[in-house]
Design a protein around this motif. Structure first.
Motif, PDB file in Angstrom:
ATOM      1  N   THR A  64      56.393  60.909   4.431  1.00  0.00           N
ATOM      2  CA  THR A  64      57.371  59.896   4.848  1.00  0.00           C
ATOM      3  C   THR A  64      57.522  59.934   6.368  1.00  0.00           C
ATOM      4  O   THR A  64      57.505  58.899   7.042  1.00  0.00           O
ATOM      5  CB  THR A  64      58.736  60.156   4.188  1.00  0.00           C
ATOM      6  OG1 THR A  64      58.538  60.304   2.788  1.00  0.00           O
ATOM      7  CG2 THR A  64      59.712  59.028   4.474  1.00  0.00           C
ATOM      8  N   ALA A  65      57.630  61.163   6.900  1.00  0.00           N
ATOM      9  CA  ALA A  65      57.792  61.310   8.353  1.00  0.00           C
ATOM     10  C   ALA A  65      56.564  60.771   9.082  1.00  0.00           C
ATOM     11  O   ALA A  65      56.682  60.061  10.090  1.00  0.00           O
ATOM     12  CB  ALA A  65      58.030  62.770   8.709  1.00  0.00           C
ATOM     13  N   VAL A  66      55.369  61.082   8.547  1.00  0.00           N
ATOM     14  CA  VAL A  66      54.137  60.566   9.165  1.00  0.00           C
ATOM     15  C   VAL A  66      54.157  59.038   9.155  1.00  0.00           C
ATOM     16  O   VAL A  66      53.857  58.384  10.162  1.00  0.00           O
ATOM     17  CB  VAL A  66      52.882  61.090   8.419  1.00  0.00           C
ATOM     18  CG1 VAL A  66      51.630  60.369   8.909  1.00  0.00           C
ATOM     19  CG2 VAL A  66      52.735  62.589   8.622  1.00  0.00           C
ATOM     20  N   GLY A  67      54.573  58.492   8.009  1.00  0.00           N
ATOM     21  CA  GLY A  67      54.629  57.033   7.886  1.00  0.00           C
ATOM     22  C   GLY A  67      55.608  56.423   8.878  1.00  0.00           C
ATOM     23  O   GLY A  67      55.309  55.401   9.510  1.00  0.00           O
ATOM     24  N   GLN A  68      56.768  57.079   9.045  1.00  0.00           N
ATOM     25  CA  GLN A  68      57.760  56.547   9.992  1.00  0.00           C
ATOM     26  C   GLN A  68      57.199  56.544  11.416  1.00  0.00           C
ATOM     27  O   GLN A  68      57.305  55.564  12.152  1.00  0.00           O
ATOM     28  CB  GLN A  68      59.037  57.396   9.926  1.00  0.00           C
ATOM     29  CG  GLN A  68      59.871  57.090   8.696  1.00  0.00           C
ATOM     30  CD  GLN A  68      60.845  58.201   8.366  1.00  0.00           C
ATOM     31  OE1 GLN A  68      60.646  59.371   8.727  1.00  0.00           O
ATOM     32  NE2 GLN A  68      61.918  57.850   7.672  1.00  0.00           N
ATOM     33  N   THR A  69      56.573  57.662  11.779  1.00  0.00           N
ATOM     34  CA  THR A  69      56.013  57.750  13.125  1.00  0.00           C
ATOM     35  C   THR A  69      54.903  56.713  13.322  1.00  0.00           C
ATOM     36  O   THR A  69      54.863  56.026  14.346  1.00  0.00           O
ATOM     37  CB  THR A  69      55.466  59.164  13.381  1.00  0.00           C
ATOM     38  OG1 THR A  69      56.558  60.072  13.322  1.00  0.00           O
ATOM     39  CG2 THR A  69      54.792  59.268  14.735  1.00  0.00           C
ATOM     40  N   LEU A  70      54.037  56.587  12.325  1.00  0.00           N
ATOM     41  CA  LEU A  70      52.965  55.592  12.432  1.00  0.00           C
ATOM     42  C   LEU A  70      53.535  54.177  12.518  1.00  0.00           C
ATOM     43  O   LEU A  70      53.001  53.324  13.239  1.00  0.00           O
ATOM     44  CB  LEU A  70      52.003  55.691  11.241  1.00  0.00           C
ATOM     45  CG  LEU A  70      50.927  56.768  11.354  1.00  0.00           C
ATOM     46  CD1 LEU A  70      50.061  56.786  10.107  1.00  0.00           C
ATOM     47  CD2 LEU A  70      50.064  56.537  12.594  1.00  0.00           C
ATOM     48  N   GLY A  71      54.633  53.940  11.799  1.00  0.00           N
ATOM     49  CA  GLY A  71      55.295  52.635  11.872  1.00  0.00           C
ATOM     50  C   GLY A  71      55.788  52.363  13.288  1.00  0.00           C
ATOM     51  O   GLY A  71      55.535  51.295  13.856  1.00  0.00           O
ATOM     52  N   HIS A  72      56.469  53.349  13.872  1.00  0.00           N
ATOM     53  CA  HIS A  72      56.941  53.199  15.256  1.00  0.00           C
ATOM     54  C   HIS A  72      55.758  52.918  16.184  1.00  0.00           C
ATOM     55  O   HIS A  72      55.797  52.035  17.035  1.00  0.00           O
ATOM     56  CB  HIS A  72      57.650  54.473  15.731  1.00  0.00           C
ATOM     57  CG  HIS A  72      58.897  54.780  14.954  1.00  0.00           C
ATOM     58  ND1 HIS A  72      59.379  56.062  14.797  1.00  0.00           N
ATOM     59  CD2 HIS A  72      59.750  53.984  14.284  1.00  0.00           C
ATOM     60  CE1 HIS A  72      60.481  56.040  14.064  1.00  0.00           C
ATOM     61  NE2 HIS A  72      60.731  54.771  13.744  1.00  0.00           N
ATOM     62  N   TRP A  73      54.720  53.722  15.998  1.00  0.00           N
ATOM     63  CA  TRP A  73      53.536  53.610  16.847  1.00  0.00           C
ATOM     64  C   TRP A  73      52.923  52.207  16.756  1.00  0.00           C
ATOM     65  O   TRP A  73      52.651  51.575  17.768  1.00  0.00           O
ATOM     66  CB  TRP A  73      52.521  54.673  16.416  1.00  0.00           C
ATOM     67  CG  TRP A  73      51.139  54.483  16.949  1.00  0.00           C
ATOM     68  CD1 TRP A  73      50.675  54.873  18.162  1.00  0.00           C
ATOM     69  CD2 TRP A  73      50.044  53.846  16.267  1.00  0.00           C
ATOM     70  NE1 TRP A  73      49.358  54.521  18.294  1.00  0.00           N
ATOM     71  CE2 TRP A  73      48.945  53.891  17.148  1.00  0.00           C
ATOM     72  CE3 TRP A  73      49.889  53.254  15.019  1.00  0.00           C
ATOM     73  CZ2 TRP A  73      47.707  53.357  16.809  1.00  0.00           C
ATOM     74  CZ3 TRP A  73      48.657  52.719  14.681  1.00  0.00           C
ATOM     75  CH2 TRP A  73      47.579  52.770  15.576  1.00  0.00           C
ATOM     76  N   ALA A  74      52.770  51.741  15.529  1.00  0.00           N
ATOM     77  CA  ALA A  74      52.069  50.468  15.337  1.00  0.00           C
ATOM     78  C   ALA A  74      52.841  49.299  15.952  1.00  0.00           C
ATOM     79  O   ALA A  74      52.282  48.488  16.696  1.00  0.00           O
ATOM     80  CB  ALA A  74      51.825  50.219  13.855  1.00  0.00           C
ATOM     81  N   VAL A  75      54.133  49.233  15.665  1.00  0.00           N
ATOM     82  CA  VAL A  75      54.927  48.110  16.179  1.00  0.00           C
ATOM     83  C   VAL A  75      54.995  48.167  17.705  1.00  0.00           C
ATOM     84  O   VAL A  75      54.801  47.156  18.395  1.00  0.00           O
ATOM     85  CB  VAL A  75      56.346  48.105  15.565  1.00  0.00           C
ATOM     86  CG1 VAL A  75      57.153  46.941  16.124  1.00  0.00           C
ATOM     87  CG2 VAL A  75      56.272  48.033  14.051  1.00  0.00           C
ATOM     88  N   ALA A  76      55.232  49.378  18.218  1.00  0.00           N
ATOM     89  CA  ALA A  76      55.351  49.522  19.676  1.00  0.00           C
ATOM     90  C   ALA A  76      54.030  49.182  20.362  1.00  0.00           C
ATOM     91  O   ALA A  76      54.004  48.489  21.386  1.00  0.00           O
ATOM     92  CB  ALA A  76      55.777  50.948  20.031  1.00  0.00           C
ATOM     93  N   LEU A  77      52.932  49.653  19.788  1.00  0.00           N
ATOM     94  CA  LEU A  77      51.625  49.384  20.403  1.00  0.00           C
ATOM     95  C   LEU A  77      51.330  47.884  20.394  1.00  0.00           C
ATOM     96  O   LEU A  77      50.909  47.313  21.403  1.00  0.00           O
ATOM     97  CB  LEU A  77      50.524  50.149  19.658  1.00  0.00           C
ATOM     98  CG  LEU A  77      49.113  50.000  20.242  1.00  0.00           C
ATOM     99  CD1 LEU A  77      49.048  50.512  21.673  1.00  0.00           C
ATOM    100  CD2 LEU A  77      48.091  50.742  19.378  1.00  0.00           C
ATOM    101  N   LEU A  78      51.604  47.253  19.259  1.00  0.00           N
ATOM    102  CA  LEU A  78      51.350  45.820  19.158  1.00  0.00           C
ATOM    103  C   LEU A  78      52.149  45.063  20.217  1.00  0.00           C
ATOM    104  O   LEU A  78      51.603  44.237  20.969  1.00  0.00           O
ATOM    105  CB  LEU A  78      51.710  45.316  17.759  1.00  0.00           C
ATOM    106  CG  LEU A  78      51.382  43.844  17.499  1.00  0.00           C
ATOM    107  CD1 LEU A  78      49.870  43.634  17.506  1.00  0.00           C
ATOM    108  CD2 LEU A  78      51.977  43.377  16.175  1.00  0.00           C
ATOM    109  N   ALA A  79      53.445  45.397  20.311  1.00  0.00           N
ATOM    110  CA  ALA A  79      54.288  44.720  21.296  1.00  0.00           C
ATOM    111  C   ALA A  79      53.792  44.998  22.711  1.00  0.00           C
ATOM    112  O   ALA A  79      53.684  44.095  23.542  1.00  0.00           O
ATOM    113  CB  ALA A  79      55.743  45.167  21.136  1.00  0.00           C
ATOM    114  N   GLY A  80      53.472  46.259  22.976  1.00  0.00           N
ATOM    115  CA  GLY A  80      53.021  46.638  24.319  1.00  0.00           C
ATOM    116  C   GLY A  80      51.725  45.929  24.690  1.00  0.00           C
ATOM    117  O   GLY A  80      51.559  45.461  25.821  1.00  0.00           O
TER     118      GLY A  80
END
Ligand SMILES: Nc1ncnc2c1ncn2[C@@H]1O[C@H](COP(=O)(O)OP(=O)(O)OP(=O)(O)O)[C@@H](O)[C@H]1O
Ligand SMILES: [Mg+2]
Lengths: 265, 271
Positions: A64-80
């Motif tokens: 779950t924690a890995v998924g949360q971090t990957l979620g943060h990463w993906a959205v932030a990277l896309l926006a960036g």
């Protein structure tokens, strides 16, 4: 261009074996030092860390924690990536935009995003939004400068060719500018991906926002050191896997580029 | 009709200013084949860039059928001297040749036919799916020529288009260009260093002086058409014209350009 590696069986075995050997040697030294008692109690033997990872490989909480971090990463990277590419491209192509923004960009760029954390926590609480916002800001800068230099570097002969043959602005953008900027953007994405992951985990850790960072913080605060090191190993692996994935995509998309060319007669 | 009047082009300004072209006046009639020869650095590429609207002249005018040229005219295509950089490395040979066709021909089958025809004309029919960087320099140059031909312009500007092909291919391409011109009546303006080539191809040869350049002389080439690599080049008249152009170039290469444009002799400006 890098010289081609010799592809003899011996060298390819060595290319694979050498990094494995150095890693194994370092782990063995770690194990030995722990066993001899030379290391403090906060650093458990590597076998304990491995055992913890083995025991928890199926644990729902960890994933779950890995998924949360990957979620943060993906959205932030896309926006960036979207924001950085758009702004960098506009600054490079339109002089007025450059003049308007260059001062602001030069001022904001060197500020580490962590300074915004307290105010963000006050405004939004310890939420995923905070992590995503800050990681996205960090991802913008490499994208912005890569795109900027990429657009500036479009070959003038390519530009002239496109103009002489009467390509429309949209066609020039899609057929000439975009492909020649792509190698720069691609490098930017890889840099931004690493930075985004790093910032996301750091913000989770400091802000206690659910994710690998917060998990790490909890284990550390409670002195569960084998678990703490297990999480550290996991974040490292995550970074390696993501980077490898991007390199693969890049090799495919940029087959024509000098750094990926193979002459097949 | 393409006409250039008192064209001057200076790059940069102040102390670093480079006066590439001092004063050029020339006209190219519809369907005419004009070759431009001149020493390296004379401003031949600069002239072509002004003609196709990529560069604004510092002074003087360029007009096409009476209209001032301010940007690339639709009726014109160019084969660039820097052929390898003018091909897009991210596109296959086919797509490079087809690049300018999208806006001219709606049907994909139409475009494919023209691409195929142009590649066959330059002897690269089996290389359509290759990438430019997989080809030799001479082959890349032929791709650039094929792209210019596929576009089917009214005026084709060619900047040293045969510089990196072998002698046999060069002769073949020269004849190809002559055939295309015969068949379609396209106006040709070709820059070359090779005097034989200029005389062999042209109706008129414009000899440019060294930088800052002026027109030294426009030589009318009164050789019969159709031309033939062997027959035409063995004519006494060919040797005379060739010697005349050579003498002009030799005389101007080591002398600074006169301040005023030299008198134009030969057939000069009809139209
Ligand atoms: N973008 C530029 N900025 C400054 N000077 C330039 C530029 N392009 C060309 N020049 C100068 O203008 C002069 C003419 O250049 P040009 O390329 O037109 O010559 P050329 O006759 O085509 O030469 P070559 O036969 O070698 O191709 C040269 O002295 C060159 O250095
Ligand atoms: Mg030139």
């Amino acid at each position: 261009m890098t010289p081609p590696r010799l592809a003899s069986p011996l060298t390819s075995v060595l290319n694979f074996l050498l990094p494995v050997l150095t890693t194994a040697a370092l782990l063995a030294i770690w194990e030995g030092l722990s066993a001899s008692g030379a290391l403090p109690a906060e650093i458990p033997p590597v076998s304990d860390v491995g055992a913890w990872l083995g025991d928890n490989a199926g644990a729902g909480d960890l994933w779950t924690a890995v998924g949360q971090t990957l979620g943060h990463w993906a959205v932030a990277l896309l926006a960036g990536v979207v924001i950085g590419t758009a702004v960098g491209g506009a600054m490079a192509a339109i002089p007025v935009v450059n003049e308007l923004l260059v001062g602001v960009v030069e001022f904001l760029r060197p500020i580490p995003v962590v300074v915004y954390l307290p105010i963000m926590l006050l405004m939004l609480g310890a939420t995923s939004e905070v992590v995503v916002w800050l990681a996205a800001v960090a991802a913008v800068w490499p994208m912005l400068s890569q795109t900027f230099y990429g657009v500036r570097d479009v070959d003038p002969v390519s530009r002239d060719t496109a103009r002489v043959f009467g390509l429309t602005t949209a066609q020039r953008l899609v057929w000439v500018t975009a492909p020649s900027v792509l190698p720069y953007v691609s490098t930017g994405v890889r840099i931004a991906s690493t930075i985004t992951l790093l910032v996301a985990i750091a913000m989770e850790l400091i802000g206690a926002v659910p994710g690998l960072g917060a998990t790490l913080g909890t284990y550390a605060a409670n002195g569960v050191y084998d678990a703490m090191y297990g999480v550290i190993v996991l974040t490292g692996l995550l970074g390696v896997v993501l980077n490898a994935a991007f390199e693969r995509i890049e090799r495919r998309a940029l087959r024509w580029h000098a750094s990926h060319r193979t002459r097949n007669a | 009709m393409l006409s250039v009047t008192h064209l001057r082009k200076t790059y940069g300004s102040g102390g670093q200013a480079v006066e590439a072209i001092r004063d050029l006046t020339l006209t190219v009639g519809k369907g005419e084949f004009v070759c431009i020869v001149g020493p390296s650095g004379a401003g031949k590429t600069t002239l072509l860039k002004c003609l196709c609207g990529l560069l604004a002249p510092s002074d003087g005018t360029v007009t096409l059928d009476g209209e001032p040229v301010t940007g690339p005219p639709k009726a014109m295509a160019s084969v660039f001297q820097d052929y390898s950089r003018s091909l897009m490395p991210w596109f296959s040979v086919e797509r490079n040749v087809g690049l300018p066709l999208r806006n001219k021909h709606r049907s994909a089958a139409d475009r494919a036919k023209r691409i195929e025809g142009a590649l066959a004309a330059v002897g690269l029919e089996s290389f359509g799916s290759r990438y430019p960087w997989e080809l030799s320099g001479g082959m890349q140059q032929r791709v650039a020529i094929a792209r210019g031909l596929a576009y089917e312009p009214e005026i084709l500007l060619l900047d040293e288009p045969f510089a990196s092909v072998d002698a046999q291919t060069r002769a073949d391409l020269e004849d190809l260009i002559l055939r295309v011109r015969e068949a379609t009546g396209v106006t040709m303006l070709l820059v070359t260093h090779d005097i034989d080539e200029a005389v062999y191809l042209a109706d008129r040869v414009v000899v440019m002086s060294a930088r800052p350049s002026v027109v030294v002389e426009t030589v009318a080439v009164d050789l019969p058409r159709p031309r033939d690599q062997v027959a035409t080049k063995s004519l006494a008249r060919f040797a005379e014209l060739r010697a005349h152009v050579l003498r002009l170039i030799r005389n101007t290469a080591d002398q600074p350009a006169p301040a005023a444009p030299a008198a134009v002799t030969g057939a000069a400006h009809e139209d």
